[in-house]
Design an enzyme around this catalytic site. Structure first.
Site, PDB file in Angstrom:
ATOM      1  N   GLY A  31       0.823  -1.201   0.000  1.00  0.00           N
ATOM      2  CA  GLY A  31       0.000   0.000   0.000  1.00  0.00           C
ATOM      3  C   GLY A  31       0.852   1.243   0.000  1.00  0.00           C
ATOM      4  O   GLY A  31       2.082   1.183   0.040  1.00  0.00           O
ATOM      5  N   LYS A  34       0.520   8.713   2.825  1.00  0.00           N
ATOM      6  CA  LYS A  34       0.849  10.086   2.408  1.00  0.00           C
ATOM      7  C   LYS A  34       2.342  10.233   2.167  1.00  0.00           C
ATOM      8  O   LYS A  34       2.768  10.904   1.239  1.00  0.00           O
ATOM      9  CB  LYS A  34       0.405  11.066   3.506  1.00  0.00           C
ATOM     10  N   GLY A  36       4.769   7.505   2.407  1.00  0.00           N
ATOM     11  CA  GLY A  36       5.622   6.349   2.139  1.00  0.00           C
ATOM     12  C   GLY A  36       4.904   5.221   1.447  1.00  0.00           C
ATOM     13  O   GLY A  36       3.693   5.232   1.280  1.00  0.00           O
ATOM     14  N   VAL A  38       4.603   0.950   1.410  1.00  0.00           N
ATOM     15  CA  VAL A  38       4.795  -0.193   2.307  1.00  0.00           C
ATOM     16  C   VAL A  38       4.934  -1.451   1.451  1.00  0.00           C
ATOM     17  O   VAL A  38       4.135  -1.673   0.535  1.00  0.00           O
ATOM     18  CB  VAL A  38       3.612  -0.334   3.291  1.00  0.00           C
ATOM     19  N   LYS A  53       8.152  -0.130   5.651  1.00  0.00           N
ATOM     20  CA  LYS A  53       7.605   1.157   5.186  1.00  0.00           C
ATOM     21  C   LYS A  53       8.777   2.076   4.870  1.00  0.00           C
ATOM     22  O   LYS A  53       9.666   2.261   5.703  1.00  0.00           O
ATOM     23  CB  LYS A  53       6.732   1.724   6.303  1.00  0.00           C
ATOM     24  N   TYR A 103       3.874  -7.713  10.164  1.00  0.00           N
ATOM     25  CA  TYR A 103       3.066  -7.856   8.949  1.00  0.00           C
ATOM     26  C   TYR A 103       1.609  -8.150   9.314  1.00  0.00           C
ATOM     27  O   TYR A 103       1.330  -9.081  10.076  1.00  0.00           O
ATOM     28  CB  TYR A 103       3.651  -8.990   8.103  1.00  0.00           C
ATOM     29  N   ASP A 149      -6.900   8.825  16.889  1.00  0.00           N
ATOM     30  CA  ASP A 149      -7.298   8.694  15.484  1.00  0.00           C
ATOM     31  C   ASP A 149      -7.814   7.284  15.189  1.00  0.00           C
ATOM     32  O   ASP A 149      -7.449   6.668  14.189  1.00  0.00           O
ATOM     33  CB  ASP A 149      -6.093   9.051  14.596  1.00  0.00           C
ATOM     34  N   LYS A 151     -10.137   4.713  13.786  1.00  0.00           N
ATOM     35  CA  LYS A 151     -11.101   4.575  12.683  1.00  0.00           C
ATOM     36  C   LYS A 151     -10.740   3.313  11.906  1.00  0.00           C
ATOM     37  O   LYS A 151      -9.600   2.817  12.035  1.00  0.00           O
ATOM     38  CB  LYS A 151     -11.107   5.823  11.785  1.00  0.00           C
ATOM     39  N   GLU A 153      -9.761   2.663   9.031  1.00  0.00           N
ATOM     40  CA  GLU A 153      -8.569   2.754   8.180  1.00  0.00           C
ATOM     41  C   GLU A 153      -7.288   2.513   8.985  1.00  0.00           C
ATOM     42  O   GLU A 153      -6.260   2.142   8.425  1.00  0.00           O
ATOM     43  CB  GLU A 153      -8.450   4.145   7.536  1.00  0.00           C
ATOM     44  N   ASN A 154      -7.340   2.781  10.286  1.00  0.00           N
ATOM     45  CA  ASN A 154      -6.143   2.643  11.111  1.00  0.00           C
ATOM     46  C   ASN A 154      -6.099   1.340  11.898  1.00  0.00           C
ATOM     47  O   ASN A 154      -5.290   1.175  12.796  1.00  0.00           O
ATOM     48  CB  ASN A 154      -6.013   3.844  12.063  1.00  0.00           C
ATOM     49  N   ASP A 167      -0.970   3.310  13.023  1.00  0.00           N
ATOM     50  CA  ASP A 167      -0.995   4.744  12.750  1.00  0.00           C
ATOM     51  C   ASP A 167      -1.057   5.596  14.004  1.00  0.00           C
ATOM     52  O   ASP A 167      -2.114   6.135  14.360  1.00  0.00           O
ATOM     53  CB  ASP A 167      -2.174   5.082  11.813  1.00  0.00           C
ATOM     54  N   THR A 185     -10.150  12.925  11.736  1.00  0.00           N
ATOM     55  CA  THR A 185     -11.276  13.113  10.818  1.00  0.00           C
ATOM     56  C   THR A 185     -12.458  13.650  11.620  1.00  0.00           C
ATOM     57  O   THR A 185     -12.736  13.165  12.703  1.00  0.00           O
ATOM     58  CB  THR A 185     -11.677  11.746  10.215  1.00  0.00           C
TER      59      THR A 185
HETATM   60  N1  LIG Z   1       2.198  -3.656   8.733  1.00  0.00           N
HETATM   61  C1  LIG Z   1       1.470  -3.734   7.645  1.00  0.00           C
HETATM   62  N2  LIG Z   1       1.075  -4.920   7.159  1.00  0.00           N
HETATM   63  C2  LIG Z   1       0.317  -4.994   6.043  1.00  0.00           C
HETATM   64  N3  LIG Z   1      -0.090  -3.923   5.325  1.00  0.00           N
HETATM   65  C3  LIG Z   1       0.276  -2.716   5.762  1.00  0.00           C
HETATM   66  C4  LIG Z   1       1.075  -2.551   6.923  1.00  0.00           C
HETATM   67  N4  LIG Z   1       1.270  -1.237   7.119  1.00  0.00           N
HETATM   68  C5  LIG Z   1       0.631  -0.610   6.135  1.00  0.00           C
HETATM   69  N5  LIG Z   1       0.042  -1.487   5.299  1.00  0.00           N
HETATM   70  C6  LIG Z   1      -0.735  -1.168   4.091  1.00  0.00           C
HETATM   71  O1  LIG Z   1      -0.109  -0.091   3.434  1.00  0.00           O
HETATM   72  C7  LIG Z   1      -0.998   1.022   3.324  1.00  0.00           C
HETATM   73  C8  LIG Z   1      -0.235   2.306   3.527  1.00  0.00           C
HETATM   74  O2  LIG Z   1       0.182   2.388   4.860  1.00  0.00           O
HETATM   75  P1  LIG Z   1       0.754   3.717   5.516  1.00  0.00           P
HETATM   76  O3  LIG Z   1       0.957   3.455   6.960  1.00  0.00           O
HETATM   77  O4  LIG Z   1       1.916   4.207   4.735  1.00  0.00           O
HETATM   78  O5  LIG Z   1      -0.302   4.786   5.220  1.00  0.00           O
HETATM   79  P2  LIG Z   1      -1.706   5.083   5.824  1.00  0.00           P
HETATM   80  O6  LIG Z   1      -1.678   4.879   7.290  1.00  0.00           O
HETATM   81  O7  LIG Z   1      -2.741   4.316   5.067  1.00  0.00           O
HETATM   82  O8  LIG Z   1      -1.882   6.564   5.412  1.00  0.00           O
HETATM   83  P3  LIG Z   1      -1.240   7.862   6.005  1.00  0.00           P
HETATM   84  O9  LIG Z   1       0.047   8.053   5.332  1.00  0.00           O
HETATM   85  O10 LIG Z   1      -2.258   8.844   5.603  1.00  0.00           O
HETATM   86  O11 LIG Z   1      -1.132   7.706   7.493  1.00  0.00           O
HETATM   87  C9  LIG Z   1      -2.066   0.778   4.383  1.00  0.00           C
HETATM   88  O12 LIG Z   1      -3.262   1.308   3.974  1.00  0.00           O
HETATM   89  C10 LIG Z   1      -2.135  -0.740   4.469  1.00  0.00           C
HETATM   90  O13 LIG Z   1      -3.051  -1.245   3.530  1.00  0.00           O
END
Ligand SMILES: Nc1ncnc2c1ncn2[C@@H]1O[C@H](COP(=O)(O)OP(=O)(O)OP(=O)(O)O)[C@@H](O)[C@H]1O
Length: 290
Positions: A31, A34, A36, A38, A53, A103, A149, A151, A153-154, A167, A185
């Site tokens: 994924g 903002k 980075g 991952v 990440k 993971y 935060d 929600k 998504e986190n 997050d 949000t």
């Molecule tokens: N430890 C993880 N294991 C599996 N997938 C992950 C993991 N961390 C992040 N991801 C996937 O990568 C995506 C991007 O994660 P990242 O933490 O960079 O951003 P975010 O939290 O979605 O957004 P923001 O940058 O706005 O905080 C996530 O939406 C998730 O789907």
């Protein structure tokens, strides 16, 4: 599995081992956030899967995010709980910073919620997640960390469908003083935050109420077309419960969505709540099916 990689990494961290990118085989992208990207990755010695990440230092600096980022790293390094996503280690080169994370095989709860046929979770599944988020938050609060935060998504899920709270970008160490910053949000913000009042860890209790509602209804309770209308609904705590929601689920949500922060029920009470306990049992019976 997770324990094995944790102890291997912790062991090397303890010996001040300098981790580098070549210690990992980098795999598929998981994924993009903002700041980075991952990737799934495999640690070469143990062959165990982690998430890496990558962030560009220049982007963090450009957006004045370096302090927030360092806070996130500092907070997440010290938290160790089965429902909190572990930051195993980190390292950097000239341009990039690499965070090595536990993971979470099943990704975001948000994606699962949106892909449900009715856009909402059955009560047993919602209750299981509620218990695990409450447990993770209780642990964070005991360690003087407010998440701020919460929600879908986190919240990430591991292979066994267990919550991994992620997050910590907006979280704060809250030793004693109440703080006064508006962030997050709007849909999930409690009255004291939208009104710019001081607040404390009870903000997370409010978010847990909003989360439970969204799990069971498919959208957050104060969602409207305009920010103004959402603001008004939040400060009036104007919640409409749909017919299909069970009475005990409503009871739990209404005990969390209280205007007065100190009258929101405790996280221990959420875990012990009749609705949570009954539905947790059902969830474990349906294990693997839901
Ligand atoms: N430890 C993880 N294991 C599996 N997938 C992950 C993991 N961390 C992040 N991801 C996937 O990568 C995506 C991007 O994660 P990242 O933490 O960079 O951003 P975010 O939290 O979605 O957004 P923001 O940058 O706005 O905080 C996530 O939406 C998730 O789907």
């Amino acid at each position: 599995m997770v324990e094995k990689i944790c102890s291997h990494i912790a062991n090397r961290n303890g010996k001040n081992y300098n981790w580098k990118l070549s210690d990992f085989e980098i795999g598929a992208p998981l994924g993009r956030g903002k700041f980075g990207r991952v990737y799934m990755a495999r640690e070469k010695t143990t062959k165990l899967i982690v998430a890496v990440k990558t962030l560009f230092k220049s982007e963090l600096v450009e957006h004045h995010m370096q302090h927030q980022f360092l806070r996130e790293v500092e907070i997440q390094t010290h938290l160790k709980h089965p429902n909190v996503l572990s930051l195993l280690t980190y390292f950097y080169d000239q341009k990039r910073i690499f965070l090595v994370l536990e993971y979470a095989a099943k990704g975001e709860v948000y994606t699962h919620l949106r892909s449900q046929e009715k856009g909402r979770f059955p009560e047993p599944r919602a209750a299981k997640y509620m218990y695990q988020v409450a447990d993770a938050l209780e642990y964070c609060h005991k360690n003087n960390v407010i998440h701020r935060d919460i929600k879908p998504e986190n919240l990430l899920l591991d292979y066994h469908d267990n919550i991994k709270l992620a997050d910590f970008g907006w979280s704060v160490h809250a030793p004693s003083n109440k703080r006064k910053t508006v962030c997050g949000t709007l849909d999930y913000l409690p009255p004291e935050m939208v009104q710019g009042k001081p607040y404390n860890s009870y903000v997370d209790h409010w978010c847990l109420g909003v989360l439970c509602y969204e799990f069971l209804v498919g959208k957050p309770p104060f969602e409207t077309e305009s920010q103004n209308a959402t603001y008004n609904k939040i400060v009036k705590v104007a919640v409409v419960y749909p017919q299909f929601m069970s009475t005990p689920a409503r009871a739990l949500i209404s005990q969390l969505l209280r205007y007065d922060p100190s009258s929101r029920i405790g996280l221990d009470c959420v875990k012990e709540h009749l609705w949570v306990k009954k539905n947790m049992k059902l969830a474990s019976i349906a294990n693997g099916v839901i």
